[in-house]
Design an enzyme around this catalytic site. Structure first.
Site, PDB file in Angstrom:
ATOM      1  N   HIS A 197       0.812  -1.341  -0.049  1.00 13.08           N
ATOM      2  CA  HIS A 197       0.053   0.020  -0.005  1.00 13.08           C
ATOM      3  C   HIS A 197       0.950   1.268   0.051  1.00 13.08           C
ATOM      4  O   HIS A 197       0.328   2.291  -0.188  1.00 13.08           O
ATOM      5  CB  HIS A 197      -0.924   0.176   1.324  1.00 13.08           C
ATOM      6  CG  HIS A 197      -0.408   0.361   2.485  1.00 13.08           C
ATOM      7  ND1 HIS A 197      -0.087  -0.859   3.367  1.00 13.08           N
ATOM      8  CD2 HIS A 197       0.140   1.418   3.195  1.00 13.08           C
ATOM      9  CE1 HIS A 197       0.362  -0.284   4.375  1.00 13.08           C
ATOM     10  NE2 HIS A 197       0.357   1.067   4.305  1.00 13.08           N
ATOM     11  N   ASP A 218       0.047  -7.472   1.231  1.00  8.63           N
ATOM     12  CA  ASP A 218       0.678  -6.323   1.686  1.00  8.63           C
ATOM     13  C   ASP A 218       2.087  -6.075   1.660  1.00  8.63           C
ATOM     14  O   ASP A 218       2.598  -5.468   2.322  1.00  8.63           O
ATOM     15  CB  ASP A 218      -0.064  -5.714   2.900  1.00  8.63           C
ATOM     16  CG  ASP A 218       0.033  -4.164   2.734  1.00  8.63           C
ATOM     17  OD1 ASP A 218       0.198  -3.331   1.633  1.00  8.63           O
ATOM     18  OD2 ASP A 218       0.123  -3.619   3.999  1.00  8.63           O
ATOM     19  N   GLY A 275       3.227   6.285   8.132  1.00 10.00           N
ATOM     20  CA  GLY A 275       4.509   6.741   7.655  1.00 10.00           C
ATOM     21  C   GLY A 275       5.466   5.591   8.002  1.00 10.00           C
ATOM     22  O   GLY A 275       6.426   5.341   7.279  1.00 10.00           O
ATOM     23  N   ASN A 276       5.182   4.756   9.288  1.00 10.07           N
ATOM     24  CA  ASN A 276       5.904   3.795   9.422  1.00 10.07           C
ATOM     25  C   ASN A 276       5.739   2.478   8.522  1.00 10.07           C
ATOM     26  O   ASN A 276       6.404   1.562   8.670  1.00 10.07           O
ATOM     27  CB  ASN A 276       5.514   3.328  11.104  1.00 10.07           C
ATOM     28  CG  ASN A 276       6.357   3.945  12.104  1.00 10.07           C
ATOM     29  OD1 ASN A 276       5.833   4.698  12.744  1.00 10.07           O
ATOM     30  ND2 ASN A 276       7.755   3.949  12.163  1.00 10.07           N
ATOM     31  N   SER A 277       4.743   2.541   7.790  1.00 14.19           N
ATOM     32  CA  SER A 277       4.311   1.335   7.052  1.00 14.19           C
ATOM     33  C   SER A 277       5.527   1.152   6.089  1.00 14.19           C
ATOM     34  O   SER A 277       6.056   1.783   5.414  1.00 14.19           O
ATOM     35  CB  SER A 277       3.143   1.525   6.036  1.00 14.19           C
ATOM     36  OG  SER A 277       2.059   1.884   6.823  1.00 14.19           O
ATOM     37  N   GLY A 302      -9.114 -25.263  -2.971  1.00 17.14           N
ATOM     38  CA  GLY A 302     -10.516 -25.186  -3.411  1.00 17.14           C
ATOM     39  C   GLY A 302     -11.618 -25.385  -2.260  1.00 17.14           C
ATOM     40  O   GLY A 302     -12.424 -25.824  -2.774  1.00 17.14           O
ATOM     41  N   ILE A 346     -13.211 -21.703   4.339  1.00 14.80           N
ATOM     42  CA  ILE A 346     -12.901 -22.100   5.634  1.00 14.80           C
ATOM     43  C   ILE A 346     -12.916 -21.141   6.525  1.00 14.80           C
ATOM     44  O   ILE A 346     -13.155 -19.872   6.505  1.00 14.80           O
ATOM     45  CB  ILE A 346     -11.257 -22.605   5.692  1.00 14.80           C
ATOM     46  CG1 ILE A 346     -10.455 -21.407   5.266  1.00 14.80           C
ATOM     47  CG2 ILE A 346     -11.171 -23.709   4.918  1.00 14.80           C
ATOM     48  CD1 ILE A 346      -9.059 -21.604   5.283  1.00 14.80           C
TER      49      ILE A 346
END
Length: 523
Positions: free
Chosen positions: A132, A162, A240-242, A298, A301
């Site tokens: 992101h 991500d 911003g830490n991402s 397939g 769950i």
């Protein structure tokens, strides 16, 4: 001797004896000494204050030095990332040639900018960050700790975890060391390093502990194949830490800081990081091929609950319940796995929750086989071989959302479960949204769920958003009619667990419906 003289001698002797005994008694009381009329204030000696021993001081100093050493070692590997996306203006609102006469009506390109963090994983410029942070960017700029700036190339991204890999044209860069996130323990000290709140706070270091593992975050599920297995920490993490590293006390990266849980959008005590073992698997595929290819069994769950454990004879709650097949040619279906089975192991390794199962299976190669151990209603244990298939891409599973107007009032309460049901009718056959359900054989629409009943918040009725659910089987017996439904329930005693096979609204599935298993304890 005169009598008077004798009496004075006796009196004097008694006074002397009393004085001596008085001194002796006072000495036993340890009374403070006083001098003159001034009261003396007794001040404790400085030597009486508690003193830390040399080993304790050394241990505290070593602990502090460890934090300092980790920060100094890792910070040069952390980068500041700036991303830019240009939204092109549409000038076609004006006829050709009129733009010069009406300049104020021309739409200028809108520039969207964002920032985040990342960390260097190789000396030749590969950098790991969050998807992101760079998703949709036209331009990505990287600033190093030594203030050099580079334009980066996006090598590959994976929205399902991500994770993203970017690369800059540089050599001799300081890379990080990787730790084993699986062995990280709750309570361990960790440091989060990154660039919170933009350029004003670049290369900030915060400290905390590993607060929990295996966290799922509602609202972050990007697609049906998204894998969530977050490390929770109370080290301060902000926007911003991402993409920055979560580092253990040995200076090894055990996670990628990715998200926060906050009503305000700023740090509120809970931060979350993608485990490094998962991120490394994704990174390796992105570097080699630019994309991630996943394998699937397939099936749909969910994590096992108390009723699931009771139904299959598990002493402790664990495992993953099979809700339904995702397609007619599902590998799990071909292998003999049934809805309601609880998966407890893959290739001999225990499976306790959904993220574990996803990671054990997803990063196998399509065409490979896995040995899946399941427990079935009544405690039957089976191990089957499942040949995995490729997970569909996002384009394969995008289907327009379907809305539903369901049936009206319920005719009767099914007291054991606290619900009302109605069979599908011929009128439903003309509703294209229910056509696929009828093609599957039909079922019973849940028209009402009693708030006091055991099915409350477990089944969706006609009045619930996203409802209604359609019950197609009870304890493995098909229930296409109300009579069949009541006959199946007739055998159930109060307190027993009832296994319902249910169809629920699922806009991302091929026909708008997805199966799931709901286990309810009858009252």
């Amino acid at each position: 001797m005169p009598v008077r003289t004798r009496d004075w001698l006796k009196f004097g002797t008694l006074v002397a004896i009393a004085f001596v005994f008085g001194l002796a008694f006072a000495s036993t009381l340890n009374l403070p000494k006083q001098s003159g009329a001034t009261e003396t204030l007794v001040v404790p000696s400085p030597q009486a204050a508690p003193q830390y021993s040399a080993p304790a001081l050394k241990a505290a100093g070593d602990f502090q030095d460890a934090f300092v050493a980790v920060a100094e070692h890792v910070k040069p590997s952390v980068v500041f990332i700036r991303s830019q996306h240009v939204e092109r203006g549409d000038n076609q609102r004006l006829p050709p040639g009129f733009q010069d006469f009406f300049p104020n009506l021309r739409r200028r390109p809108q520039v969207e900018q964002g920032s985040g963090s990342g960390f260097i994983v190789s000396s030749d410029g590969y950098i790991l960050t969050n998807n992101h942070v760079v998703a949709g960017a036209d331009k990505v700029t990287v600033r190093l700790y030594d203030k050099r700036e580079f334009t980066a190339k996006v090598v590959g991204t994976d929205p399902n975890t991500d994770v993203a890999v970017i690369k800059i044209d540089a050599r001799g860069l300081p890379g990080v060391g990787f730790g084993n996130s699986d062995s990280a323990r709750v309570g361990e000290w960790v440091l989060a390093i990154g660039n919170p709140l933009g350029e004003a706070f670049t290369f900030t270091v915060t400290a905390g502990i590993v607060s929990a593992k295996g966290r799922l975050l509602a609202g972050l599920q990007q697609t049906r194949y998204a894998i969530q297995d977050f490390i929770q920490t109370d080290a301060a993490i902000n926007p911003g830490n991402s993409g920055g590293p979560l580092v253990n006390i040995r200076g090894q990266v055990i996670g990628i800081n990715s998200a926060i849980a906050s009503e305000t959008g700023f740090y509120a005590g809970y931060g979350f990081a993608i485990p490094m073992n998962l991120a490394r698997t994704v990174m390796d595929q992105l570097v080699k091929t630019g994309h991630v290819e996943r394998a699937v069994m397939g099936i749909s769950i969910h994590d096992a609950r108390q009723e699931d454990a009771d139904a299959v004879g598990l002493k402790q709650i664990g495992g993953v319940v099979v809700d339904s097949y995702t397609s007619d040619d599902s590998p799990a279906r071909k292998a003999g796995i049934q809805p309601g089975d609880v998966i407890v192991a893959v290739d001999g390794q225990p499976v306790d929750n959904t993220p574990q199962l996803q990671q054990r299976v997803a990063f196998k190669r399509p065409g490979e086989t896995v040995e899946v151990t399941v427990l079935r209603q009544g405690g039957e244990k089976k191990t089957v071989t499942v040949r995995l298939t490729r997970a569909p891409g996002e384009a394969d599973s995008e289907v327009a959302a379907a809305a539903s107007k369901s049936k009206g009032e319920a005719s009767s309460k099914e007291e054991l479960l606290g619900i009302s049901v109605e069979p599908l009718t011929q009128d439903d056959a003309r509703d294209v949204r229910l056509k696929s359900v009828l093609e599957r054989g039909g079922g019973l629409v849940v028209t009402d769920v009693s708030p006091e009943g055991p099915a409350y918040q477990r089944l969706q009725s006609s009045d619930d958003p996203g409802g209604p659910d359609i019950i197609v089987a009870v304890n493995g017996v098909p229930t296409r009619t109300r009579a069949a439904f009541r006959e199946a329930l007739r055998k159930v005693k109060p307190g027993e667990v009832v296994t319902l096979q249910v169809l629920s609204r699922a806009p991302d599935s091929a026909d708008g419906w997805a199966g799931r298993i709901v286990r309810i304890r009858a009252r």
